[in-house]
Structures are given as C-alpha cells and as structure tokens.
Design a protein around this motif. Sequence first.
Motif, PDB file in Angstrom:
ATOM      1  N   ARG A 161      58.247  38.141  73.059  1.00  0.00           N
ATOM      2  CA  ARG A 161      58.763  38.787  71.703  1.00  0.00           C
ATOM      3  C   ARG A 161      59.040  40.112  71.878  1.00  0.00           C
ATOM      4  O   ARG A 161      58.593  40.874  72.754  1.00  0.00           O
ATOM      5  CB  ARG A 161      57.271  38.698  70.800  1.00  0.00           C
ATOM      6  CG  ARG A 161      57.521  39.597  69.705  1.00  0.00           C
ATOM      7  CD  ARG A 161      56.155  39.776  68.820  1.00  0.00           C
ATOM      8  NE  ARG A 161      56.268  40.929  67.739  1.00  0.00           N
ATOM      9  CZ  ARG A 161      56.742  40.796  66.684  1.00  0.00           C
ATOM     10  NH1 ARG A 161      57.479  39.606  66.305  1.00  0.00           N
ATOM     11  NH2 ARG A 161      56.666  42.008  65.834  1.00  0.00           N
ATOM     12  N   GLY A 162      60.354  40.808  71.231  1.00  0.00           N
ATOM     13  CA  GLY A 162      60.673  41.813  71.285  1.00  0.00           C
ATOM     14  C   GLY A 162      61.828  41.907  72.194  1.00  0.00           C
ATOM     15  O   GLY A 162      62.645  43.004  72.301  1.00  0.00           O
ATOM     16  N   ASP A 163      62.029  41.243  73.218  1.00  0.00           N
ATOM     17  CA  ASP A 163      63.026  41.109  74.245  1.00  0.00           C
ATOM     18  C   ASP A 163      64.394  40.954  73.502  1.00  0.00           C
ATOM     19  O   ASP A 163      64.487  40.231  72.476  1.00  0.00           O
ATOM     20  CB  ASP A 163      62.767  40.101  75.275  1.00  0.00           C
ATOM     21  CG  ASP A 163      61.780  40.188  76.183  1.00  0.00           C
ATOM     22  OD1 ASP A 163      61.264  41.393  76.373  1.00  0.00           O
ATOM     23  OD2 ASP A 163      61.156  39.323  76.591  1.00  0.00           O
ATOM     24  N   CYS A 164      65.384  41.611  73.899  1.00  0.00           N
ATOM     25  CA  CYS A 164      66.564  41.796  73.259  1.00  0.00           C
ATOM     26  C   CYS A 164      67.561  41.693  74.266  1.00  0.00           C
ATOM     27  O   CYS A 164      67.642  42.027  75.569  1.00  0.00           O
ATOM     28  CB  CYS A 164      67.212  43.060  72.615  1.00  0.00           C
ATOM     29  SG  CYS A 164      65.707  43.530  71.168  1.00  0.00           S
ATOM     30  N   ALA A 165      68.977  41.319  73.644  1.00  0.00           N
ATOM     31  CA  ALA A 165      70.128  41.121  74.669  1.00  0.00           C
ATOM     32  C   ALA A 165      71.296  41.510  73.776  1.00  0.00           C
ATOM     33  O   ALA A 165      71.475  40.989  72.732  1.00  0.00           O
ATOM     34  CB  ALA A 165      70.442  39.870  75.254  1.00  0.00           C
ATOM     35  N   VAL A 177      70.693  39.823  70.246  1.00  0.00           N
ATOM     36  CA  VAL A 177      69.969  38.630  70.382  1.00  0.00           C
ATOM     37  C   VAL A 177      68.561  38.975  70.505  1.00  0.00           C
ATOM     38  O   VAL A 177      68.080  39.465  71.526  1.00  0.00           O
ATOM     39  CB  VAL A 177      70.248  37.735  71.576  1.00  0.00           C
ATOM     40  CG1 VAL A 177      69.730  36.292  71.216  1.00  0.00           C
ATOM     41  CG2 VAL A 177      71.928  37.617  71.340  1.00  0.00           C
ATOM     42  N   VAL A 178      67.653  38.971  69.400  1.00  0.00           N
ATOM     43  CA  VAL A 178      66.327  39.275  69.576  1.00  0.00           C
ATOM     44  C   VAL A 178      65.398  38.158  69.694  1.00  0.00           C
ATOM     45  O   VAL A 178      65.574  37.075  68.845  1.00  0.00           O
ATOM     46  CB  VAL A 178      65.833  40.136  68.294  1.00  0.00           C
ATOM     47  CG1 VAL A 178      64.533  40.490  68.261  1.00  0.00           C
ATOM     48  CG2 VAL A 178      67.128  41.313  68.213  1.00  0.00           C
ATOM     49  N   LYS A 185      63.290  30.157  70.461  1.00  0.00           N
ATOM     50  CA  LYS A 185      64.719  30.290  70.262  1.00  0.00           C
ATOM     51  C   LYS A 185      65.056  31.725  69.692  1.00  0.00           C
ATOM     52  O   LYS A 185      64.562  32.016  68.325  1.00  0.00           O
ATOM     53  CB  LYS A 185      65.605  29.159  69.319  1.00  0.00           C
ATOM     54  CG  LYS A 185      67.066  29.556  69.374  1.00  0.00           C
ATOM     55  CD  LYS A 185      67.699  28.321  68.401  1.00  0.00           C
ATOM     56  CE  LYS A 185      69.109  28.395  68.498  1.00  0.00           C
ATOM     57  NZ  LYS A 185      69.756  27.799  67.213  1.00  0.00           N
ATOM     58  N   PRO A 186      65.901  32.785  69.907  1.00  0.00           N
ATOM     59  CA  PRO A 186      65.902  33.874  69.398  1.00  0.00           C
ATOM     60  C   PRO A 186      66.718  34.043  68.155  1.00  0.00           C
ATOM     61  O   PRO A 186      67.691  33.055  67.641  1.00  0.00           O
ATOM     62  CB  PRO A 186      66.610  34.721  70.630  1.00  0.00           C
ATOM     63  CG  PRO A 186      67.456  33.728  71.323  1.00  0.00           C
ATOM     64  CD  PRO A 186      66.540  32.614  71.176  1.00  0.00           C
ATOM     65  N   VAL A 187      66.761  35.036  67.305  1.00  0.00           N
ATOM     66  CA  VAL A 187      67.704  35.183  66.225  1.00  0.00           C
ATOM     67  C   VAL A 187      68.644  36.215  66.624  1.00  0.00           C
ATOM     68  O   VAL A 187      68.787  36.992  67.606  1.00  0.00           O
ATOM     69  CB  VAL A 187      66.918  35.751  65.108  1.00  0.00           C
ATOM     70  CG1 VAL A 187      65.890  34.717  64.673  1.00  0.00           C
ATOM     71  CG2 VAL A 187      66.118  37.021  65.389  1.00  0.00           C
ATOM     72  N   VAL A 204      63.427  44.127  61.524  1.00  0.00           N
ATOM     73  CA  VAL A 204      63.243  42.434  61.583  1.00  0.00           C
ATOM     74  C   VAL A 204      61.954  42.006  62.505  1.00  0.00           C
ATOM     75  O   VAL A 204      61.290  41.427  61.852  1.00  0.00           O
ATOM     76  CB  VAL A 204      64.425  41.883  62.428  1.00  0.00           C
ATOM     77  CG1 VAL A 204      64.162  40.519  62.820  1.00  0.00           C
ATOM     78  CG2 VAL A 204      65.758  42.015  61.446  1.00  0.00           C
ATOM     79  N   LEU A 205      61.705  42.659  63.550  1.00  0.00           N
ATOM     80  CA  LEU A 205      60.498  42.539  64.244  1.00  0.00           C
ATOM     81  C   LEU A 205      59.166  42.913  63.421  1.00  0.00           C
ATOM     82  O   LEU A 205      58.369  42.026  63.298  1.00  0.00           O
ATOM     83  CB  LEU A 205      60.399  43.360  65.704  1.00  0.00           C
ATOM     84  CG  LEU A 205      61.441  42.736  66.613  1.00  0.00           C
ATOM     85  CD1 LEU A 205      61.458  43.683  67.776  1.00  0.00           C
ATOM     86  CD2 LEU A 205      60.941  41.449  67.087  1.00  0.00           C
TER      87      LEU A 205
END
Length: 235
Positions: A161-165, A177-178, A185-187, A204-205
């Motif tokens: 949770r919290g990882d982003c690209a 992509v969060v 599956k990320p949003v 969002v988080l």
Amino acid sequence: MNPTPLQVSPELEHPWDLRPLDAMALQRRLRLLLEETPLENPPQVVAGCDASYDAPTGQAFAAVVLFELPSMREMERSVVQAPINYPYVPGLLSFREAPVLLQAMARIKRRPELLMFDAHGLAHPREMGLASHLGLLLDIPSIGCAKSPLVGTYDEPGLNRGDCAPLWLRGQVVGCVVRTRDKVKPVFVSVGHKIDLPQAIELVLSCCRGRKLPEPTRLADRIVGHARRSYKSSL
DNA sequence: GCGACAG
DNA sequence: ATCTTGTCGC
C-alpha cells in the motif's frame, strides 16, 4: 431559495451533444485553462461522484456524496435518474456522463472543496478527462481515480500500500499508478484541476480506509448501483 | 493498416 | 457500464 453552489461557470458553459471531432476540438481548447497548482488548504469537504448506466432502458443514474475530512463522515448525498443518448467513445466520456452528473451536483447544498471521480483527469489523450473537465467547469479542485488505464505507459508499482509508479504519456508524467491496498490491483490517479499530483495521491490514499477505492467514489458507486437495480425491479 | 480503448 | 458463482486468502 438560494442558488445551488455547484453550477457550471457561466463563461464556460457549452453544449454536450457535440459530434466527436467538435468534442475533441473543445477538449483541446479547455485544456489550456487547466491549472496543476497545489491545493491551498487541506479540503474539509470532498465529493465522490459516479454514474451507472442501464443499457436496456437507456437510463442512467448519477450520485454525488459529500464527506467531511478528516472524519470521513457523510454529510450529504444526491441521486438522480436521466436518460443518456451520447455513446461511449473512449476519450469522450464527459460528453456521455457529465450532463447527468451535473444534475446530481445541482441538488447538493454544500459546495465541496474537492471532487473525486471514477475516471481520469490529465491521464487522457488530450489531457482533458472527465475529472479535469468537470473540475474546470465547476471551478473546484478535482482528482481522477480510475480502475484501469486509458493512455500512457508504466511499470508495475511495488506490492505494498502506498507504492507508486509514474504514468507516462509523450515524455510527460500525466498520472500515477497507485497501490491502495497490499497486493491488490492498483488504481490510476491523475490531476483533474487546481491540485498537484503528490497531493492527489495523498488524498486518494487517505480516503481509502483499508479499501482499494476511495470511500467517496466507492459509496457513490454503490448508491447508483442500488438506484439502478431498484429502478429495474420496479418495471 | 492494426490494435488499444476511463465508464 | 453490465452480464455472473464460486473461490481463495487475510
């Protein structure tokens, strides 16, 4: 009676029944008016907005739900039903859903300081997704939080949770992509209007409350789903 | 020309 | 968007 606090700015009003090429031309013009500026103050009222469509009857349902932050208490909600004619065309979602969404917004009494949509903002072919379009017309900071990508390239974000690209489009970062839940599956988060990407991601988080989707849009989605099923069973 | 394509 | 059951895992 006082006027509704959620109305399209008069100078930005425009028809919605545009042919695809005209709709795209309008998006390119409106894009020049978008502001990717940081939010001044932490929002205290956030609105979740969503719509659902019933193909057999052509009827659509839209809901707007207001939450108080950081308590995440529901303050107000509105639901409306209206027929939709405009077809679904990738990249032109606002021309299909904005009219009914605006009807639901017109019934809200309080003016939210942030809008969240089940759709994209800048992460769009012409950087004018539904979230950007309505944020601009209503002059309210907005965020796009979609469940799947429309444009752009990206690497899978980490599994926690919290990882982003970053989401790239033509050499530019148009979104992120969060991962809002471990191993889920990320949003796809993108700026809509008058907010910056880091703040959009953080908001969002902070609204996810252990769920994959932010509560405001999640509840709006459930409401329109119930409205549609209720309507169908009453035929 | 072909494939992809928010909801 | 919607059509749809059970199933796996915390």
